[in-house]
Design a protein around this motif. Structure first.
Motif, PDB file in Angstrom:
ATOM      1  N   GLY A 156       0.739  -1.474  -0.423  1.00 36.05           N
ATOM      2  CA  GLY A 156       0.296   0.054   0.171  1.00 36.05           C
ATOM      3  C   GLY A 156       0.706   0.692   0.004  1.00 36.05           C
ATOM      4  O   GLY A 156       1.925   1.695   1.187  1.00 36.05           O
ATOM      5  N   GLY A 157       0.886   2.141  -1.016  1.00 34.71           N
ATOM      6  CA  GLY A 157       1.731   3.531  -1.162  1.00 34.71           C
ATOM      7  C   GLY A 157       0.756   4.330  -1.486  1.00 34.71           C
ATOM      8  O   GLY A 157       0.941   5.189  -1.395  1.00 34.71           O
ATOM      9  N   GLY A 158       0.393   4.687  -0.204  1.00 35.61           N
ATOM     10  CA  GLY A 158      -1.271   5.453  -0.121  1.00 35.61           C
ATOM     11  C   GLY A 158      -0.306   5.720   1.302  1.00 35.61           C
ATOM     12  O   GLY A 158       1.139   5.979   1.788  1.00 35.61           O
ATOM     13  N   ALA A 181      -1.780   0.564  -7.405  1.00 33.15           N
ATOM     14  CA  ALA A 181      -2.085   1.758  -8.624  1.00 33.15           C
ATOM     15  C   ALA A 181      -0.492   2.149  -9.309  1.00 33.15           C
ATOM     16  O   ALA A 181       0.547   1.489  -9.081  1.00 33.15           O
ATOM     17  CB  ALA A 181      -2.634   2.855  -7.903  1.00 33.15           C
ATOM     18  N   PRO A 182      -0.924   3.059 -10.409  1.00 33.12           N
ATOM     19  CA  PRO A 182       0.310   3.120 -11.469  1.00 33.12           C
ATOM     20  C   PRO A 182       1.357   4.263 -10.597  1.00 33.12           C
ATOM     21  O   PRO A 182       2.804   4.473 -10.999  1.00 33.12           O
ATOM     22  CB  PRO A 182      -0.308   3.571 -12.287  1.00 33.12           C
ATOM     23  CG  PRO A 182      -1.795   3.665 -12.167  1.00 33.12           C
ATOM     24  CD  PRO A 182      -2.094   3.076 -11.333  1.00 33.12           C
ATOM     25  N   ARG A 183       0.749   4.619  -9.143  1.00 32.74           N
ATOM     26  CA  ARG A 183       1.456   5.879  -8.729  1.00 32.74           C
ATOM     27  C   ARG A 183       1.235   6.025  -6.704  1.00 32.74           C
ATOM     28  O   ARG A 183      -0.173   5.248  -6.644  1.00 32.74           O
ATOM     29  CB  ARG A 183       1.750   7.473  -9.224  1.00 32.74           C
ATOM     30  CG  ARG A 183       0.085   7.546  -8.823  1.00 32.74           C
ATOM     31  CD  ARG A 183      -0.083   9.097  -9.150  1.00 32.74           C
ATOM     32  NE  ARG A 183      -2.031   9.022  -8.901  1.00 32.74           N
ATOM     33  CZ  ARG A 183      -2.671   8.951  -9.925  1.00 32.74           C
ATOM     34  NH1 ARG A 183      -2.335   8.192 -10.866  1.00 32.74           N
ATOM     35  NH2 ARG A 183      -3.832   9.337  -9.787  1.00 32.74           N
ATOM     36  N   LEU A 189      -2.903  12.451  -5.163  1.00 33.87           N
ATOM     37  CA  LEU A 189      -1.517  13.045  -6.047  1.00 33.87           C
ATOM     38  C   LEU A 189      -2.018  12.249  -7.321  1.00 33.87           C
ATOM     39  O   LEU A 189      -2.578  11.831  -7.663  1.00 33.87           O
ATOM     40  CB  LEU A 189      -0.418  12.639  -5.646  1.00 33.87           C
ATOM     41  CG  LEU A 189       0.767  13.398  -4.248  1.00 33.87           C
ATOM     42  CD1 LEU A 189       1.863  12.826  -4.378  1.00 33.87           C
ATOM     43  CD2 LEU A 189      -0.139  14.443  -4.400  1.00 33.87           C
ATOM     44  N   ASP A 190      -1.572  14.004  -8.349  1.00 25.93           N
ATOM     45  CA  ASP A 190      -1.286  13.082 -10.093  1.00 25.93           C
ATOM     46  C   ASP A 190      -0.499  12.106 -10.202  1.00 25.93           C
ATOM     47  O   ASP A 190       0.894  11.857  -9.871  1.00 25.93           O
ATOM     48  CB  ASP A 190      -1.687  13.874 -10.899  1.00 25.93           C
ATOM     49  CG  ASP A 190      -0.607  15.373 -10.637  1.00 25.93           C
ATOM     50  OD1 ASP A 190      -0.034  15.315 -10.298  1.00 25.93           O
ATOM     51  OD2 ASP A 190      -0.863  16.393 -11.196  1.00 25.93           O
ATOM     52  N   THR A 210       5.551   0.114  -8.273  1.00 27.42           N
ATOM     53  CA  THR A 210       3.392  -0.019  -8.714  1.00 27.42           C
ATOM     54  C   THR A 210       3.270  -0.721  -9.010  1.00 27.42           C
ATOM     55  O   THR A 210       4.338  -1.804 -10.035  1.00 27.42           O
ATOM     56  CB  THR A 210       3.916   1.877  -8.866  1.00 27.42           C
ATOM     57  OG1 THR A 210       5.498   1.791 -10.136  1.00 27.42           O
ATOM     58  CG2 THR A 210       4.338   2.538  -8.149  1.00 27.42           C
ATOM     59  N   GLU A 211       2.454  -0.791  -9.987  1.00 26.15           N
ATOM     60  CA  GLU A 211       1.034  -1.524 -10.494  1.00 26.15           C
ATOM     61  C   GLU A 211       1.565  -3.824 -10.264  1.00 26.15           C
ATOM     62  O   GLU A 211       1.919  -3.646 -10.500  1.00 26.15           O
ATOM     63  CB  GLU A 211       1.527  -1.226 -12.040  1.00 26.15           C
ATOM     64  CG  GLU A 211       0.885   0.507 -12.592  1.00 26.15           C
ATOM     65  CD  GLU A 211       1.459   0.088 -14.098  1.00 26.15           C
ATOM     66  OE1 GLU A 211       0.374  -0.247 -14.458  1.00 26.15           O
ATOM     67  OE2 GLU A 211       2.382   0.332 -14.096  1.00 26.15           O
TER      68      GLU A 211
END
Lengths: 845, 120
Positions: A156-158, A181-183, A189-190, A210-211
């Motif tokens: 988890g990269g949140g 997710a990809p980021r 963030l975008d 990621t991904e």
């Protein structure tokens, strides 16, 4: 436990997290004694600061994080049960049932059960050393796992995932973050911001993947586990921490047919009332307008709305702004409003400075006049200003690109984005919901500096992110009130102490006459003379009784002793760290006996001899100096003592030589004159027997070195020191204290202790770290050289005095007679002398 | 009987570092003598050294300590600040700045040939 009083409404609060506690706190404050409050905590502790969870690994203890204590609840009449889960509600009978079978009735029930970490159904997830990241107990378990591990992975990269990664890194493990997710931080963030954040985090040694969709967790070859991903790749690790989002803890509501949202969450209205009119839900378990609010400020706002409804007020919860600003792994990240540009026909602008690693994006309304959202990575200084622009839909007077460009002189200030453009209702402090109007009222009511404003409004005392804005409001209001912010030291100098210090330093001024002719007028007073004396001492370190300096000294420095109420003095030899030989102890005793002095052990681990008359000071000091003792500077605005526990030489719990370090510190900083007195302490382990956190500089031993706390205070306004650095070695410790001490000496106001100095320091602890650790101002070499100079030119002021017949002339009551002052008389109280006046007599009970 | 016309030698001026005070035994009375060294030259005493004398007894603290106080200046008037409770006494009038109902005795003082002298 409180008495069941049938006149009182009985409020049962299920869940004692931050929001549950805030509800109780607000109800106690606003409800008077009208309510009987009972709360249940599933955890073993009462509420603690979950936002600061990671700091548990960098020196904060569970007690530091605690938001309340059993004693405080007892005092407020709040009945509490820890380790006690509520398992059922009987809405008809209005009772709840606990896991141990107790039935408790309620008039109103508050569900503040929070959320639980979501763990995706990955095969192999239920094994040892696989954790979640939510409670102090989770952290204890992660720390225990870390002891037998080398590599850790956070899934988890949140926001929380990166916090967890920071924790794993603090524990010394090779750290990976795995994100579906990809980021990173996909919610806030975008792609541009996420990419830059990734770069910065990887530069810190944390690997980001990621991904990656984790299919299974199986036994590893080199490590404990191997994670197999959907794309065929894999990663070996010893620990796994799941941080894949949270889910509302709505089980109690679910089994009792209270209305939930489609995807969970207890539905509430604007008053935080659920579908049962006698049951409220607040915090992360509650669903308002189909939204869950996973931040603390909305949780607090819900608690306030529920209390308001209960007590007949009209405060409601109308949703909350989810903008955030934080520091993840040392990288500043912020997201405001519509960060993704989801508003129809909105336009985005971005700015990338890859050299310094700064990314900024703004989302503007179609006409380019209203800021709708923003993303900031690497530098979040614009956050406060931009948040206000977005929240209040303020029309920009300049094209939007002006917001993104680095500020140019004067240009931006006229862009209509200043603090004056904000409406009175604008919320400045979101932690404590303080509006601009409330701040203006406080300034009008007399709060004329930032410390006063903080203490009377609470603004800036939560996360501290709004302090720059609060400062702007303060300055703007003071200007409007016509209060010119006058920093004049006194009627003789139109400069602040810090400004004068720079003048003295740069122009190398060494006398008061020199200072007056450079930048002052008149002949000086009780304010500027001691300030000048202190500055000269801090810079040049000449003997304070030298001819040019003696007339500037305040009462105690004037005769190198602490004057007591009858005009006699007390004598305090330096006893570094409280360590003293029997020979010195006996000598002190013999002197006290011979001169009939009152003897008392001080709070700083040394011995104070009272009742010496002026003419007795030189012969007494002669004997002390001859025996190798020196002045303790108990009379100076300077380092007093470095208190310590006995440390690992003797104590079976000690992990470092605290006494040895205290002696090093005391001998290094003895005699250093500063704006006010400075106290230090060193504790040999986390038990903190030396009470270091209440000192200006507090040092606490860890297994790996030292934790340094700064700006603590005891006395009238107690303040716990701020943790400045963790696990540092001896050299780094001395370096940091050297720099902070001299920076304080240079910049503080007259008679300002480090605690107030810190509270007034714009940018606070973070700014101080920038200055000291990163040399933001490029002055560290100078500050270190200054401290080295003071150390090299140290002299025992008493030794020099007794060797100088000219200086000794002043130590006689009469200039023209050898007689003593016949007004000084003593009586005997508890076998020792006391001044013979009515105050002393009254102590005989 | 106290002779009000004769000047009595107390000590050499060099015994009093400039801008500090000492206490003299003057016919059994404790007198605080201050050595002012004025930088601004706008005072009636002009630039340079002057001496002032008042009672050494601090009526607030009830102790003989005023000679050890700090010399202060406000609008070209000179005061001593009590080293204990910080009340200020005018060196010319003896009046307490914080409480005008309180004043202390003043004495005539001068420098004669580098010697400080007092007269009742």
């Amino acid at each position: 436990m409180s008495i069941n009083n049938s006149d009182k409404q009985k409020i049962v609060v299920v869940g004692n997290g931050m929001v549950g506690h805030h509800f109780i706190d607000q109800l106690v404050k606003n409800g008077g004694g009208d309510y009987q409050i009972v709360t249940f905590a599933e955890e073993s502790r009462l509420a603690y600061d979950r936002v600061m969870l990671t700091s548990y690994f960098t020196g904060n203890t569970a007690d530091d994080l605690a938001l309340t204590t059993p004693d405080a609840y007892d005092e407020q009449g709040v009945e509490y049960h820890v380790n006690q889960q509520v398992v059922g509600i009987d809405r008809g009978a209005k009772t709840v049932e606990t896991a141990s079978g107790d039935i408790i009735s309620y008039d109103k029930l508050v569900l503040s059960t929070g959320s639980f970490p979501f763990v995706p159904p990955v095969p192999g997830k239920d094994q040892p050393h696989i954790h979640v990241y939510r409670t102090l107990d989770d952290l204890d378990q992660i720390a225990e796992s870390a002891q037998s591990s080398k590599i850790g992975v956070v899934i988890g990269g949140g926001l929380l995932g990166l916090e967890a990664a920071n924790a794993i890194k603090q524990l010394g493990l090779t750290t990976h973050v795995v994100e579906f997710a990809p980021r990173l931080m996909a919610v806030q963030l975008d792609q541009g911001g996420g990419d830059l954040l990734r770069q910065k985090i990887e530069a810190l040694g944390v690997s980001v993947h990621t991904e990656k969709n984790t299919l299974e967790i199986v036994a590893g070859q080199d490590c404990r586990y191997r994670m197999n991903f959907a794309d065929g790749s894999f990663l070996e690790t010893d620990i796994i921490v799941f941080s894949a989002g949270i889910r509302p803890q709505d089980h109690l509501a679910r089994i009792n047919d209270i209305t939930l949202g489609e995807r969970g969450g207890i539905a509430i209205d604007d008053q935080c009332v659920t579908s049962d009119p006698d049951i409220y839900a607040i915090g992360e378990c509650a669903l308002w307008d189909n939204k869950i609010f996973g931040l603390i400020a909305p949780g607090y706002a819900m608690a306030k709305a529920a209390v308001s409804h209960l007590t007949g007020g009209d405060k409601t919860f109308k949703g909350a702004d989810m903008s955030t600003k934080l520091k993840l792994l040392g990288v500043e990240v912020a997201s405001i409003g519509d960060a993704h540009g989801n508003t129809p026909k909105s336009q985005s602008y971005s700015f990338i400075d890859s050299a310094t690693g700064v990314y900024k994006k703004i989302v503007m309304s179609r006409d380019g006049k209203i800021l709708l959202g923003a993303v900031l990575v690497g530098d979040s200084n614009d956050y406060g200003q931009w948040l206000q622009l977005a929240l209040n839909s303020i029309e920009l007077s300049h094209p939007p690109e002006y917001l993104l460009l680095p500020a140019m002189d004067g240009e931006m200030s006229s862009a209509g984005t200043g603090i004056d453009a904000l409406p009175p209702a604008a919320q400045i402090c979101s932690c404590y919901d303080v509006s601009k109007q409330a701040l203006c009222d406080a300034v009008a009511g007399g709060a004329h500096d930032i410390a006063a404003l903080k203490s009377c409004t609470e603004a800036g005392t939560g996360c501290g992110g709004c302090v720059p804005l609060v400062t702007q409001v303060l300055n703007s209001e003071l200007a409007k009130l016509g209060v010119s912010v006058d920093h004049s030291l006194c009627r003789h100098f139109e400069y602040s102490r810090a400004e004068l210090f720079d003048i003295v330093r740069v122009k190398k001024i060494k006398t008061f006459e020199g200072l007056i002719s450079e930048c002052g007028q008149g002949d000086g007073c009780e304010i500027c003379k001691p300030v000048a004396a202190s500055m000269f001492a801090s810079l040049w370190n000449d003997h304070v009784l030298n001819d040019e300096l003696v007339g500037l000294q305040d009462t105690n420095d004037n005769f190198l002793g602490n004057m007591q109420k009858d005009g006699t003095y007390s004598i305090v030899p330096r006893i570094p760290a409280g360590e003293i030989t029997p020979e010195h102890l006996i000598l002190i005793g013999e002197i006290a006996k011979e001169y009939n002095l009152y003897t008392k052990i001080t709070g700083g681990q040394r011995i104070d001899l009272f009742g010496a008359q002026l003419h007795q000071l030189p012969p007494i000091w002669q004997r002390l100096v001859d025996a190798g003792l020196e002045t303790g500077h108990a009379y100076g605005k300077s380092l007093r003592t470095v208190k310590s526990c006995v440390g690992n030489n003797w104590c079976r719990y000690g992990v470092q030589d605290s006494t040895g370090m205290a002696i090093i510190l005391e001998n290094r900083y003895r005699g250093v004159r500063s704006p006010h007195k400075v106290k230090m302490a060193v504790s040999g382990c986390a038990r903190e027997c030396a009470e270091a956190q209440s000192k200006d500089f507090g040092v606490i031993a860890t297994d790996n070195g030292w934790n340094l706390y700064v700006a603590g205070n005891g006395g009238m306004r107690p303040r716990h020191g701020d943790l400045f650095a963790s696990d540092i070695d001896d050299q780094t410790l001395l370096r940091y204290i050297d720099i902070i001490f001299m920076f304080y000496v240079r910049t503080a106001d007259r008679l300002q202790r480090t605690s107030v100095w810190m509270e007034n320091l714009e940018g606070g602890l973070d700014y101080l770290k920038e200055v000291v650790i990163n040399d933001k101002l490029s002055i560290n070499d100078e500050l270190l050289a200054q401290m080295a100079h003071l150390k090299d030119t140290y002299q025992c002021e008493w030794k020099t005095t007794i060797e100088d017949p000219q200086k000794l002339k002043r130590f006689s009551h009469f200039i023209n007679s050898d007689k003593a002052d016949d007004n000084v008389t003593f009586i005997t109280v508890r076998d020792q002398i006391n001044p013979s006046d009515k105050f002393a007599l009254a102590t005989e009970l | 009987m106290i002779d009000k016309t004769t000047w009595f030698d107390i000590c050499p001026l060099s015994d009093i570092p400039k801008n500090t005070g000492v206490c003299a035994d003057f016919n059994g009375q404790q007198v605080a003598i201050f050595h002012l060294n004025l930088t601004q030259g706008c005072h009636q005493n002009g630039q340079g050294s002057a001496v002032k004398a008042v009672d050494n007894f601090d009526p607030f603290a009830r102790a003989n300590i005023l000679s050890r106080g700090l010399i202060t200046e406000t609008d070209q008037a000179y005061f001593v600040a009590s080293p204990l409770l910080k009340q200020q006494f005018c060196l010319d009038s003896g009046l307490c700045q914080q409480d005008e109902s309180i004043s202390i005795a003043t004495y005539q003082a001068r420098i004669a040939d580098g010697v400080v002298q007092l007269r009742a």
